[in-house]
Write a protein that holds these residues in place. Structure first.
Motif, PDB file in Angstrom:
ATOM      1  N   LEU A  23       0.842  -1.202   0.000  1.00  0.00           N
ATOM      2  CA  LEU A  23       0.000   0.000   0.000  1.00  0.00           C
ATOM      3  C   LEU A  23       0.878   1.255   0.000  1.00  0.00           C
ATOM      4  O   LEU A  23       0.646   2.192  -0.775  1.00  0.00           O
ATOM      5  N   ALA A  24       1.883   1.287   0.856  1.00  0.00           N
ATOM      6  CA  ALA A  24       2.765   2.455   0.937  1.00  0.00           C
ATOM      7  C   ALA A  24       3.485   2.680  -0.394  1.00  0.00           C
ATOM      8  O   ALA A  24       3.615   3.822  -0.864  1.00  0.00           O
ATOM      9  N   MET A  25       3.907   1.604  -1.038  1.00  0.00           N
ATOM     10  CA  MET A  25       4.572   1.723  -2.346  1.00  0.00           C
ATOM     11  C   MET A  25       3.622   2.254  -3.412  1.00  0.00           C
ATOM     12  O   MET A  25       3.979   3.098  -4.228  1.00  0.00           O
ATOM     13  N   GLU A  26       2.407   1.708  -3.422  1.00  0.00           N
ATOM     14  CA  GLU A  26       1.414   2.169  -4.405  1.00  0.00           C
ATOM     15  C   GLU A  26       1.167   3.675  -4.236  1.00  0.00           C
ATOM     16  O   GLU A  26       1.061   4.411  -5.212  1.00  0.00           O
ATOM     17  N   MET A  27       1.086   4.102  -2.967  1.00  0.00           N
ATOM     18  CA  MET A  27       0.826   5.520  -2.685  1.00  0.00           C
ATOM     19  C   MET A  27       1.987   6.377  -3.160  1.00  0.00           C
ATOM     20  O   MET A  27       1.798   7.403  -3.804  1.00  0.00           O
ATOM     21  N   ALA A  28       3.202   5.954  -2.815  1.00  0.00           N
ATOM     22  CA  ALA A  28       4.387   6.731  -3.180  1.00  0.00           C
ATOM     23  C   ALA A  28       4.444   6.911  -4.695  1.00  0.00           C
ATOM     24  O   ALA A  28       4.744   7.999  -5.194  1.00  0.00           O
ATOM     25  N   THR A  29       4.107   5.859  -5.425  1.00  0.00           N
ATOM     26  CA  THR A  29       4.203   5.910  -6.884  1.00  0.00           C
ATOM     27  C   THR A  29       3.025   6.665  -7.498  1.00  0.00           C
ATOM     28  O   THR A  29       3.207   7.641  -8.221  1.00  0.00           O
TER      29      THR A  29
END
Ligand code: ATP
Length: 224
Positions: A23-29
């Protein structure tokens, strides 16, 4: 202003798992964030005490994010006395980053009960909220949460870059039906949660024997 926002993902992280990390990666991207901070709470005001200690939960996050520069551990809530109020955490981040938009990331299951949080409306003085749909968990929004969503919703993520705080943006990442309570349950039943969380974190849980013997606390809908 065009300053990349910093994402803030608060939670119990008992333990951190691939649902949080992805989730954190999806948000960052997707939202072009500078980075996303995972912020474990010391004493969640609206649910039972975590099974793992604050030190263990922070250590597992540190291990999990060490290979990814866009993810960071922020342990300020563990260093503070008293309950972990999100409004205080965001106010202290705002002081440190006066010109950076802050985006508090939360599942719709958590947002549903936001009006029960300490001084919840002041959250919008420091941060935006990015609302994550979690199809695995059904939620009925508190009427005040619904009204706030109606009043503050924006449809374009660029708005999160153009102002410091006060907006709500809904994003639906590819769903990952992983929860910490399921992981605790598997471990308590002597089954393996392998591949639901980073291997290094699972190895440390197994070494320390956390969750194996204690009854895992049931998930509640509300959070900090
Ligand atoms: P528990 O099962 O103990 O309630 P959890 O896995 O839901 O824990 P938390 O630490 O309470 O994890 O969650 C922190 C934040 O991450 C919350 O906003 C929650 O909605 C979100 N979150 C947790 N798991 C996922 C997932 N699989 N997909 C999307 N968001 C998630």
């Amino acid at each position: 202003m065009n300053n990349a926002p910093v994402g803030v993902l608060g939670g119990t992280f008992d333990p951190v798992h691939n649902g949080h990390l992805r989730l954190a990666m999806e948000m960052a991207t997707a939202l072009e964030m500078a980075h996303v901070r995972l912020v474990p709470c010391a004493r969640p005001p609206h649910r039972g005490a975590p099974t793992a200690s604050p030190g263990q939960r922070a250590k597992w996050i540190r291990v999990a994010v060490s290979i990814e520069p866009r993810l960071r551990l922020d342990d300020r809530e563990l260093l503070r006395d008293g309950p972990s109020y999100t409004v205080d955490t965001l106010a202290s981040m705002r002081k440190e980053m006066p010109d950076t938009p802050l985006c508090l990331i939360m599942g719709r299951d958590v947002f549903a009960h936001l009006p029960k949080w300490h001084e919840w409306e002041r959250i919008f003085d420091s941060a935006h909220i990015v609302l994550i749909d979690r199809p695995d968990i059904e939620t009925q929004l508190h009427p005040d949460a619904q009204a706030t969503l109606d009043a503050r919703a924006v449809g374009n993520m660029r708005a999160l870059h153009d102002s410091l705080c006060g907006l709500i943006y809904t994003y639906t990442p590819p769903p990952l039906a992983i929860s910490a309570s399921r992981i605790r349950e598997l471990l308590a039943n002597g089954e393996s949660p392998r591949y639901l969380l980073p291997t290094a974190v699972l190895d440390d849980i197994m070494d320390a024997g956390v969750y194996m013997t204690c009854e895992s606390h049931p998930a509640t809908a509300a959070n900090t």
